[in-house]
Write an enzyme that holds these catalytic residues in place. Sequence first.
Site, PDB file in Angstrom:
ATOM      1  N   HIS A 142      66.107  47.191  80.613  1.00  0.00           N
ATOM      2  CA  HIS A 142      66.697  46.294  79.622  1.00  0.00           C
ATOM      3  C   HIS A 142      65.845  45.048  79.433  1.00  0.00           C
ATOM      4  CE1 HIS A 142      68.098  42.886  82.131  1.00  0.00           C
ATOM      5  NE2 HIS A 142      68.123  43.789  83.094  1.00  0.00           N
ATOM      6  N   CYS A 143      66.110  44.367  78.324  1.00  0.00           N
ATOM      7  CA  CYS A 143      65.599  43.009  78.109  1.00  0.00           C
ATOM      8  C   CYS A 143      66.785  42.231  77.529  1.00  0.00           C
ATOM      9  CB  CYS A 143      64.360  42.995  77.218  1.00  0.00           C
ATOM     10  SG  CYS A 143      64.488  43.951  75.699  1.00  0.00           S
ATOM     11  N   ARG A 144      66.572  41.391  76.542  1.00  0.00           N
ATOM     12  CA  ARG A 144      67.700  40.646  75.989  1.00  0.00           C
ATOM     13  C   ARG A 144      68.562  41.529  75.084  1.00  0.00           C
ATOM     14  NH1 ARG A 144      70.087  35.939  77.672  1.00  0.00           N
ATOM     15  NH2 ARG A 144      71.347  35.074  75.989  1.00  0.00           N
TER      16      ARG A 144
END
EC number: 3.1.3.16
Length: 230
Positions: A142-144
């Site tokens: 994941h990231c943002r």
Amino acid sequence: MGMQCHFRGVEFPSYVDELRDIVTTVEPRLRLIPEMRQHVSRFTDGADMDEVYPKLFLGDCDAATNEAYLLRNGITHILNAADNTSGPARVKTGAEFYKNPSIIYQGLDLLDMPFINISVHFEKASEFIDEALASGGCILIHCRQGRSRSATIVAAFLMLRRNMTAARALTLLRESREIRPNNGFLQHLADLDLKLFRAKFEKLQEEMSSSSDSDSEFDLESDSESDSSC
């Protein structure tokens, strides 16, 4: 997406413009977010992740910070592509954030900006993902928002460890999730595509050369046997 050309099973790499076309034209076949019967926006409804490859999920910060949600969906490994120590769009988790010891964490200090060299993380991240899947685990990258940094990392993994081209990897991801890596990250994937193509092509040339030498030796032996039998 244009036709992928290949020579003896080795697909030619894509230019960055072709990769940009994929992430802007391939229509995602969006499925319901796990545990949700309906939703309006995948980026405002809370925990959001999609299984883009068997046991491999691509998601956002809300999914990553909801430990109960992760455990209910069998997540055993977390790769945070937004573990930057400074700058925007950081996801502040870390190994200490997760209370359940079954969750194994790794973070990447990475900003979502076109001038960032994301390729320096490709090998390390791919190794972590590969080990997670090989152990029978289930991993969330994941990231943002789960669209640029994390999507690029997953594409690189598919290229390095699952023998996909950049075009095939991005198409697969785009079909399952509305990804959109920035143009700089797409260039790094195109560069990796070319690097891997050259390595495969050189190996193919060596195999063809070795096969040609073996055939020549066989022909010489056959001629020698024919001469001795006369």
